[in-house]
Each structure stands twice: as C-alpha cells, then as structure tokens.
Design a protein around this motif. Structure first.
Motif, mmCIF file in Angstrom:
data_model
loop_
_atom_site.group_PDB
_atom_site.id
_atom_site.type_symbol
_atom_site.label_atom_id
_atom_site.label_comp_id
_atom_site.label_asym_id
_atom_site.label_seq_id
_atom_site.Cartn_x
_atom_site.Cartn_y
_atom_site.Cartn_z
ATOM 1 N N SER A 66 0.835 -1.199 0.000
ATOM 2 C CA SER A 66 0.000 0.000 0.000
ATOM 3 C C SER A 66 0.872 1.252 0.000
ATOM 4 O O SER A 66 1.877 1.335 0.714
ATOM 5 C CB SER A 66 -0.902 0.013 1.235
ATOM 6 N N LYS A 72 0.165 3.887 1.354
ATOM 7 C CA LYS A 72 -0.026 4.596 2.620
ATOM 8 C C LYS A 72 1.193 4.494 3.533
ATOM 9 O O LYS A 72 1.365 5.308 4.425
ATOM 10 C CB LYS A 72 -1.249 4.044 3.348
ATOM 11 N N GLY A 112 -2.737 5.221 -5.870
ATOM 12 C CA GLY A 112 -2.114 5.701 -4.642
ATOM 13 C C GLY A 112 -0.619 5.906 -4.799
ATOM 14 O O GLY A 112 -0.047 6.861 -4.250
ATOM 15 N N ASP A 155 0.467 9.106 -6.778
ATOM 16 C CA ASP A 155 0.335 10.347 -6.011
ATOM 17 C C ASP A 155 1.546 10.638 -5.132
ATOM 18 O O ASP A 155 1.718 11.767 -4.678
ATOM 19 C CB ASP A 155 -0.926 10.290 -5.130
#
Length: 255
Positions: A20, A22, A53, A56
């Motif tokens: 991920s 994140k 994701g 970005d």
C-alpha cells in the motif's frame, strides 16, 4: 580534512501490487535509519486504478516507476522485472544492501541469493507475509508498524497499534536471556537486543505496541530491570516467590 564516512548505499525495490502507498512516508523514515536510499524504484501497472495511490507519492520521494502493463492475466511481469533489476544492481557492485518491499513469498529466493553474495537484505511487508520470506532477510519490518511511526513534529510519535500481545514476546526474550552466560542472572539489555535481531529477523517492539525494547520488557511484567551507573541497563527474569509454608505446629494441628 578527513571525509565523513558515507552511509550504506541501499536499493529500495517496491512491489506495488503487494504494498500500500499509505506506508511510503514511514517506509523511507525507517530506511533512513539503515542507510541512504540511493536507488528507489516501484514496480507495477500504473495504468490500473489499483496503483493510483502510488502515482500520487512518486514525486515526493523521488521514486522511479517501472511500468509493467498486464498484457496477460495471471502473469506477474512486475515481479520478474524487479528480480532482473535486483540481480543487475547486485552484480554492479555499487550497493551495500537491498530493501525489498513486498508481502509476496516469491521473493524468498531473491533475498537468499543476495545474502549469499554477502549483501544485506531488509524486508518490508504486512504481518501476513510468509515466514520463508521474513527469515530470508537479515531484518524484516512489518509495514503495519510504519503507519504510526512517522513523526511530523518534535513530539514523539504515538505508540503503534499492537499486532500481538506483549506476553507473546516473553518466551523468545527468556530464551535469549538463558543463552547469555551470567552468574547472577543479570544480562545487559544491549546484548539481548542484538541477539534478538539475529534469532528472529522480524522481532520488533512495535509489533507489541511499544516504541522500545525496555518498554516492552516492562509491559510483559516478566523481567526485573535495573539502570547501572553510566546509563547501561541490565535485566533478568523475575524469580517466582514461593508462598510461606505453614508453621510445623499449625500443620500438625491441621492434620
């Protein structure tokens, strides 16, 4: 003037299909403790909505995307490209270590091959990562522990959410303490921490909701902790105190 010693040069290779975006801030903060992220590449199909994701955050961390279109279902071209690049970088001889970011056990052999060459491998993946890949790395960090690990101010970062109870760490710490020669049972905390990393590549106090090993030891309640003059800390397993026996007279009366 003598030049300063340079930090180890590391290649950071990220499997976007199994990681991920994140965790990227915590990931590079963690890698900065190990050395300099000289090579930063992420592999995946960035034309897919699943990888948005990552698109970005690429510029913020100067990560070079390695685009792999999914021409055929079920064929993971990203993994193959990552392995080819890793071997090219390995034989280039310019790097001191590799950071493989994935929860995929398919990279187990790659990690083992790099270490056979005498180069360190640091793995990063989710708690579900198969043991084979975790143990093939010199050190393995759970990415869940990175989500709460980024400090954006001078204040200390919050303790991570525990993935396991503190009591789950007691057996392996007790094993290490028992292996260290000591006449009185006391051993230095630093030596315990060093041996833990060698015995279990994925051992991390953050897995148990603690920032430091000393905090984890206190949380288990299974060890005595003592700070020595000079700042060194030593620990020992707590000795179970037996309850006092009945007086002989009382014992006879009871019988």
């Amino acid at each position: 003037m003598p030049s300063e010693a340079r930090s180890p040069r590391l290649a950071v290779l990220i499997d976007a299909d199994n990681t991920s975006a994140k965790i990227v801030d915590g990931l590079f903060e963690e890698i900065a403790k190990l050395g300099e992220a000289s090579v930063r590449r992420v592999y995946g199909d960035f034309a897919s909505p699943r990888s948005k994701g990552w698109t970005d955050v690429l510029a913020r961390h100067a990560i070079i995307p390695q685009q792999q279109f999914a021409y055929t279902t079920g064929k993971n071209a990203s993994d193959i490209t990552l392995v080819i690049d890793a071997m090219d970088l390995l034989h280039g001889g310019r790097l001191d270590g590799f950071c493989l970011v994935s929860s995929d056990s398919d990279f187990t052999r790659l990690a083992a091959r790099i270490r056979e060459q005498g180069v360190d491998v640091f793995g990063f993946g989710e708690h579900k990562t198969p043991e084979s890949f975790r143990q093939a790395c010199r050190r393995f960090v759970y990415t869940e522990n990175l989500l709460a690990g980024v400090s954006n101010s001078l204040d200390a970062a919050p303790a991570p959410k525990p993935l396991q109870p503190a009591s789950a760490a007691t057996p392996i710490i007790e094993r290490i303490v028992a292996q260290i020669d000591s006449e009185d049972g006391w051993v230095l905390l630093g030596e315990v921490g060093g041996r833990l990393g060698n015995l279990a590549s994925d051992f991390d106090p953050r897995t148990y909701g603690c920032r430091k090993l000393s905090d984890l030891l206190r949380k288990t309640g299974a060890f005595d902790i003592e700070k020595l003059k000079g700042g060194a800390v030593r620990i020992r397993r707590k000795v179970a105190v037996k309850p006092p026996g009945k007086p002989k007279a009382a014992a006879k009366a009871a019988s």
